[in-house]
Design a protein around this motif. Structure first.
Motif, PDB file in Angstrom:
ATOM      1  N   GLY A   3       0.796  -1.221   0.000  1.00  0.00           N
ATOM      2  CA  GLY A   3       0.000   0.000   0.000  1.00  0.00           C
ATOM      3  C   GLY A   3       0.822   1.261   0.000  1.00  0.00           C
ATOM      4  O   GLY A   3       0.348   2.306  -0.409  1.00  0.00           O
ATOM      5  N   GLU A  10       6.987   8.334  -9.353  1.00  0.00           N
ATOM      6  CA  GLU A  10       6.100   8.771  -8.276  1.00  0.00           C
ATOM      7  C   GLU A  10       6.910   9.366  -7.130  1.00  0.00           C
ATOM      8  O   GLU A  10       6.522  10.379  -6.545  1.00  0.00           O
ATOM      9  N   ARG A  52      -2.856  10.217  -9.757  1.00  0.00           N
ATOM     10  CA  ARG A  52      -2.727   8.839  -9.240  1.00  0.00           C
ATOM     11  C   ARG A  52      -2.301   8.864  -7.769  1.00  0.00           C
ATOM     12  O   ARG A  52      -2.843   8.131  -6.938  1.00  0.00           O
ATOM     13  N   LYS A  55      -5.214   9.837  -5.655  1.00  0.00           N
ATOM     14  CA  LYS A  55      -6.155   8.722  -5.498  1.00  0.00           C
ATOM     15  C   LYS A  55      -5.648   7.698  -4.495  1.00  0.00           C
ATOM     16  O   LYS A  55      -6.434   7.070  -3.793  1.00  0.00           O
ATOM     17  N   LYS A  56      -4.325   7.528  -4.410  1.00  0.00           N
ATOM     18  CA  LYS A  56      -3.728   6.608  -3.433  1.00  0.00           C
ATOM     19  C   LYS A  56      -3.760   7.196  -2.022  1.00  0.00           C
ATOM     20  O   LYS A  56      -3.491   6.500  -1.054  1.00  0.00           O
TER      21      LYS A  56
END
Length: 112
Positions: A3, A10, A52, A55-56
């Motif tokens: 997770g 990133e 992204r 959203k994480k």
């Protein structure tokens, strides 16, 4: 760990958002990555990565005020969340643990 996993780009985006603290929007992040690494990227790649990461749960965003310079369009600013700080710290700690395990002979011998 799954997770909290960050890919290389990133991680660069997250670090740039942290460096820009409060002033991180798409073009500023793209410019920061270029300045820090010499690596060119497109604004669409940066925007996709920012979304992204949001959203994480690693980033959060808000829109700033409209400016005449941008034809009345608003900027979307990004900040690192507490979860994002945990992810970036985990990435750094994992990388440091692995670097510490590389035998010194590797560096002294000239290979690698």
């Amino acid at each position: 760990m799954k997770g909290l996993y960050l890919g290389e780009f990133e991680e660069l985006v997250m670090l740039s958002v942290a460096i820009l603290h409060g002033e991180a929007y798409g073009i500023a992040v793209m410019d920061e990555i270029k300045q820090q690494t010499g690596r060119s990227s497109t604004i669409s790649t940066v925007h996709e990565t920012l979304i992204r990461l949001e959203k994480k749960g690693f980033l959060e965003s808000h829109t700033g005020g409209a400016t005449n310079v941008r034809g009345g369009r608003k900027k979307r600013f990004f900040e690192v969340t507490a979860y994002g700080k945990k992810a970036i710290n985990e990435a750094r700690e994992q990388r440091n643990r692995m670097w510490q395990q590389v035998p010194k002979v590797i560096w002294e011998g000239g290979s690698l």
